[in-house]
Scaffold this motif. Structure first.
Motif, PDB file in Angstrom:
ATOM      1  N   LEU A  87      -5.238   7.132 -11.974  1.00 49.73           N
ATOM      2  CA  LEU A  87      -4.362   6.985 -11.148  1.00 49.73           C
ATOM      3  C   LEU A  87      -3.484   7.686 -10.759  1.00 49.73           C
ATOM      4  CD1 LEU A  87      -4.152   3.385 -10.784  1.00 49.73           C
ATOM      5  CD2 LEU A  87      -6.100   4.906 -10.107  1.00 49.73           C
ATOM      6  N   LYS A  88      -3.031   8.911 -12.096  1.00 46.15           N
ATOM      7  CA  LYS A  88      -2.295  10.289 -11.379  1.00 46.15           C
ATOM      8  C   LYS A  88      -2.620  11.278 -11.262  1.00 46.15           C
ATOM      9  CE  LYS A  88       1.282   8.513 -14.975  1.00 46.15           C
ATOM     10  NZ  LYS A  88       2.046   8.003 -14.618  1.00 46.15           N
ATOM     11  N   ASP A  89      -3.869  11.367 -11.148  1.00 45.27           N
ATOM     12  CA  ASP A  89      -4.496  12.569 -10.315  1.00 45.27           C
ATOM     13  C   ASP A  89      -4.907  12.328  -8.871  1.00 45.27           C
ATOM     14  OD1 ASP A  89      -4.858  13.670 -12.898  1.00 45.27           O
ATOM     15  OD2 ASP A  89      -7.029  12.734 -13.240  1.00 45.27           O
ATOM     16  N   ILE A  90      -4.672  11.036  -8.056  1.00 44.91           N
ATOM     17  CA  ILE A  90      -4.844  10.738  -7.050  1.00 44.91           C
ATOM     18  C   ILE A  90      -3.999  11.556  -6.280  1.00 44.91           C
ATOM     19  CG2 ILE A  90      -4.891   9.687  -5.079  1.00 44.91           C
ATOM     20  CD1 ILE A  90      -5.518   6.828  -7.322  1.00 44.91           C
ATOM     21  N   ASP A  91      -4.937  12.808  -4.919  1.00 47.19           N
ATOM     22  CA  ASP A  91      -4.036  13.154  -4.528  1.00 47.19           C
ATOM     23  C   ASP A  91      -3.842  12.575  -3.001  1.00 47.19           C
ATOM     24  OD1 ASP A  91      -3.527  15.269  -1.994  1.00 47.19           O
ATOM     25  OD2 ASP A  91      -5.492  16.378  -2.151  1.00 47.19           O
ATOM     26  N   PHE A  92      -2.256  12.180  -2.705  1.00 49.35           N
ATOM     27  CA  PHE A  92      -2.113  10.962  -1.997  1.00 49.35           C
ATOM     28  C   PHE A  92      -2.229  11.511  -0.240  1.00 49.35           C
ATOM     29  CE2 PHE A  92      -1.110   8.384  -5.215  1.00 49.35           C
ATOM     30  CZ  PHE A  92      -1.427   7.315  -4.745  1.00 49.35           C
ATOM     31  N   LYS A  93      -1.944  13.147  -0.369  1.00 52.98           N
ATOM     32  CA  LYS A  93      -2.111  13.266   1.023  1.00 52.98           C
ATOM     33  C   LYS A  93      -3.492  12.886   1.968  1.00 52.98           C
ATOM     34  CE  LYS A  93      -0.946  17.564  -0.979  1.00 52.98           C
ATOM     35  NZ  LYS A  93      -1.269  18.080  -1.822  1.00 52.98           N
ATOM     36  N   LYS A  94      -4.298  12.515   0.889  1.00 53.30           N
ATOM     37  CA  LYS A  94      -5.817  12.733   1.555  1.00 53.30           C
ATOM     38  C   LYS A  94      -5.994  10.887   2.594  1.00 53.30           C
ATOM     39  CE  LYS A  94      -8.060  15.713  -1.200  1.00 53.30           C
ATOM     40  NZ  LYS A  94      -9.950  15.103  -2.427  1.00 53.30           N
ATOM     41  N   ILE A  95      -4.444  10.345   1.450  1.00 54.41           N
ATOM     42  CA  ILE A  95      -4.498   8.588   2.203  1.00 54.41           C
ATOM     43  C   ILE A  95      -4.183   8.407   2.748  1.00 54.41           C
ATOM     44  CG2 ILE A  95      -4.145   6.715   0.850  1.00 54.41           C
ATOM     45  CD1 ILE A  95      -5.434   7.893  -1.988  1.00 54.41           C
ATOM     46  N   GLN A  96      -4.466   7.677   3.937  1.00 53.05           N
ATOM     47  CA  GLN A  96      -3.573   7.110   5.575  1.00 53.05           C
ATOM     48  C   GLN A  96      -3.995   5.526   4.773  1.00 53.05           C
ATOM     49  OE1 GLN A  96      -5.185   8.629   8.945  1.00 53.05           O
ATOM     50  NE2 GLN A  96      -3.449   7.567   9.875  1.00 53.05           N
ATOM     51  N   PHE A  97      -2.731   4.822   5.454  1.00 48.15           N
ATOM     52  CA  PHE A  97      -2.240   3.584   5.164  1.00 48.15           C
ATOM     53  C   PHE A  97      -1.669   3.420   6.463  1.00 48.15           C
ATOM     54  CE2 PHE A  97      -1.879   3.979   0.916  1.00 48.15           C
ATOM     55  CZ  PHE A  97      -3.570   3.434   0.314  1.00 48.15           C
TER      56      PHE A  97
ATOM     57  N   SER B  38       1.258  -1.340  -0.226  1.00 44.93           N
ATOM     58  CA  SER B  38       0.403   0.212  -0.180  1.00 44.93           C
ATOM     59  C   SER B  38       0.457   1.200   0.006  1.00 44.93           C
ATOM     60  CB  SER B  38      -0.755   0.239   1.403  1.00 44.93           C
ATOM     61  OG  SER B  38      -0.160   0.341   2.261  1.00 44.93           O
ATOM     62  N   LEU B  39       2.436   1.499   0.630  1.00 42.21           N
ATOM     63  CA  LEU B  39       2.696   2.287   0.542  1.00 42.21           C
ATOM     64  C   LEU B  39       3.498   2.518  -0.650  1.00 42.21           C
ATOM     65  CD1 LEU B  39       4.846   1.936   3.931  1.00 42.21           C
ATOM     66  CD2 LEU B  39       2.794   3.034   3.595  1.00 42.21           C
ATOM     67  N   GLU B  40       3.397   1.510  -1.942  1.00 40.50           N
ATOM     68  CA  GLU B  40       4.340   2.108  -2.236  1.00 40.50           C
ATOM     69  C   GLU B  40       3.129   2.752  -3.845  1.00 40.50           C
ATOM     70  OE1 GLU B  40       5.817  -2.237  -3.608  1.00 40.50           O
ATOM     71  OE2 GLU B  40       6.944  -1.894  -2.183  1.00 40.50           O
ATOM     72  N   TRP B  41       2.246   2.554  -3.962  1.00 39.00           N
ATOM     73  CA  TRP B  41       0.886   3.222  -4.677  1.00 39.00           C
ATOM     74  C   TRP B  41       1.577   4.022  -5.615  1.00 39.00           C
ATOM     75  CZ3 TRP B  41      -1.566   0.597  -8.070  1.00 39.00           C
ATOM     76  CH2 TRP B  41      -2.439  -0.821  -7.223  1.00 39.00           C
ATOM     77  N   ASP B  42       1.583   4.953  -4.745  1.00 40.05           N
ATOM     78  CA  ASP B  42       1.909   6.682  -4.615  1.00 40.05           C
ATOM     79  C   ASP B  42       2.967   7.001  -6.323  1.00 40.05           C
ATOM     80  OD1 ASP B  42       2.490   9.687  -5.188  1.00 40.05           O
ATOM     81  OD2 ASP B  42       3.421   9.383  -3.448  1.00 40.05           O
ATOM     82  N   LYS B  43       4.363   5.863  -5.725  1.00 42.94           N
ATOM     83  CA  LYS B  43       5.533   6.033  -6.673  1.00 42.94           C
ATOM     84  C   LYS B  43       4.872   4.813  -7.773  1.00 42.94           C
ATOM     85  CE  LYS B  43       8.084   2.699  -5.436  1.00 42.94           C
ATOM     86  NZ  LYS B  43       8.827   1.119  -6.586  1.00 42.94           N
ATOM     87  N   ASP B  44       4.338   3.745  -7.585  1.00 43.55           N
ATOM     88  CA  ASP B  44       4.254   2.760  -8.468  1.00 43.55           C
ATOM     89  C   ASP B  44       3.141   3.803  -9.621  1.00 43.55           C
ATOM     90  OD1 ASP B  44       5.305   1.432  -7.883  1.00 43.55           O
ATOM     91  OD2 ASP B  44       3.923  -0.126  -7.172  1.00 43.55           O
ATOM     92  N   ILE B  45       2.158   4.341  -9.451  1.00 43.86           N
ATOM     93  CA  ILE B  45       1.084   4.762 -10.353  1.00 43.86           C
ATOM     94  C   ILE B  45       2.599   6.231 -10.894  1.00 43.86           C
ATOM     95  CG2 ILE B  45      -0.227   6.462  -9.888  1.00 43.86           C
ATOM     96  CD1 ILE B  45      -1.663   5.427  -8.043  1.00 43.86           C
ATOM     97  N   LYS B  46       2.448   7.115 -10.087  1.00 41.31           N
ATOM     98  CA  LYS B  46       3.891   8.189 -10.739  1.00 41.31           C
ATOM     99  C   LYS B  46       4.570   7.304 -11.589  1.00 41.31           C
ATOM    100  CE  LYS B  46       4.029  11.563  -7.356  1.00 41.31           C
ATOM    101  NZ  LYS B  46       4.304  12.095  -6.106  1.00 41.31           N
ATOM    102  N   ASN B  47       5.329   6.561 -12.038  1.00 42.35           N
ATOM    103  CA  ASN B  47       6.192   5.922 -12.846  1.00 42.35           C
ATOM    104  C   ASN B  47       5.463   3.941 -13.881  1.00 42.35           C
ATOM    105  OD1 ASN B  47       8.352   6.693 -11.738  1.00 42.35           O
ATOM    106  ND2 ASN B  47       8.082   5.302  -9.495  1.00 42.35           N
ATOM    107  N   SER B  48       4.164   4.111 -13.910  1.00 46.02           N
ATOM    108  CA  SER B  48       3.320   3.817 -14.594  1.00 46.02           C
ATOM    109  C   SER B  48       2.070   3.622 -14.901  1.00 46.02           C
ATOM    110  CB  SER B  48       2.532   1.764 -13.883  1.00 46.02           C
ATOM    111  OG  SER B  48       3.971   1.791 -13.010  1.00 46.02           O
ATOM    112  N   ASP B  49       1.880   3.617 -16.025  1.00 47.94           N
ATOM    113  CA  ASP B  49       0.203   4.200 -16.897  1.00 47.94           C
ATOM    114  C   ASP B  49      -0.503   3.281 -16.225  1.00 47.94           C
ATOM    115  OD1 ASP B  49      -1.702   5.704 -18.791  1.00 47.94           O
ATOM    116  OD2 ASP B  49      -0.663   4.456 -19.924  1.00 47.94           O
ATOM    117  N   MET B  50      -0.948   3.645 -15.684  1.00 50.02           N
ATOM    118  CA  MET B  50      -2.513   2.830 -15.251  1.00 50.02           C
ATOM    119  C   MET B  50      -3.888   3.230 -14.831  1.00 50.02           C
ATOM    120  SD  MET B  50      -1.008   1.070 -11.916  1.00 50.02           S
ATOM    121  CE  MET B  50       0.446   1.472 -10.878  1.00 50.02           C
TER     122      MET B  50
END
Length: 144
Positions: free
Chosen positions: A111-121, A90-102
């Motif tokens: 998925l590139k538009d997700i605001d990860f500041k709103k997400i807590q794992f 779960s902690l890798e989503w931010d990096k994985d999305i930035k580096n992949s076309d998902m």
């Protein structure tokens, strides 16, 4: 099966489960399932004016990611997972999305538009959630 990254998992899920028949999306597992499920859940959350969500037993955080992409109006999305592997993924989503076309299959939310500041794992148990009472509007659970 363990995957080295969320991007690797995403590619396998897409290849094995994507089924579009004419103008219909046939749901199965993977992100197709998340797209259909999230669309319904998002409408329910909007109807009840929910601003925050807790996913108990989140695994790698797929539902949280799909909901964050589909419903950017949500202000807080929290996932809690007892396994170390699921939590670390779960902690890798931010990096994985930035580096992949998902994107969410069939619906095309980026998925590139997700605001990860709103997400807590959170790494922890659904039996002992480290949040104050009434701190979220909706609680989801893992599928069994």
């Amino acid at each position: 099966m363990l995957f080295r990254s969320n991007a690797e998992w995403y590619k396998r899920i897409n290849r094995e489960n994507q089924r579009i028949e004419g103008s219909d999306i046939v749901t199965g597992s993977g992100l197709l399932y998340h797209s259909a499920q999230t669309q319904i859940r998002s409408q329910i959350l909007d109807h009840f004016d929910c601003k925050s969500v807790l996913d108990v037993g989140m695994g790698r955080g797929d539902n949280i990611i799909a909901l964050a992409a589909f419903n950017p109006r949500l202000e807080k999305l929290i996932g809690i997972e007892p396994t170390e592997n699921g939590y670390q993924r779960s902690l890798e989503w931010d990096k994985d999305i930035k580096n992949s076309d998902m994107e969410l299959v069939g619906l095309g939310e980026s998925l590139k538009d997700i605001d990860f500041k709103k997400i807590q794992f959170i790494h922890g148990s659904g039996l002992d959630i480290p949040l104050p009472d009434k701190s979220v509007d909706e609680i989801g659970r893992a599928h069994v």
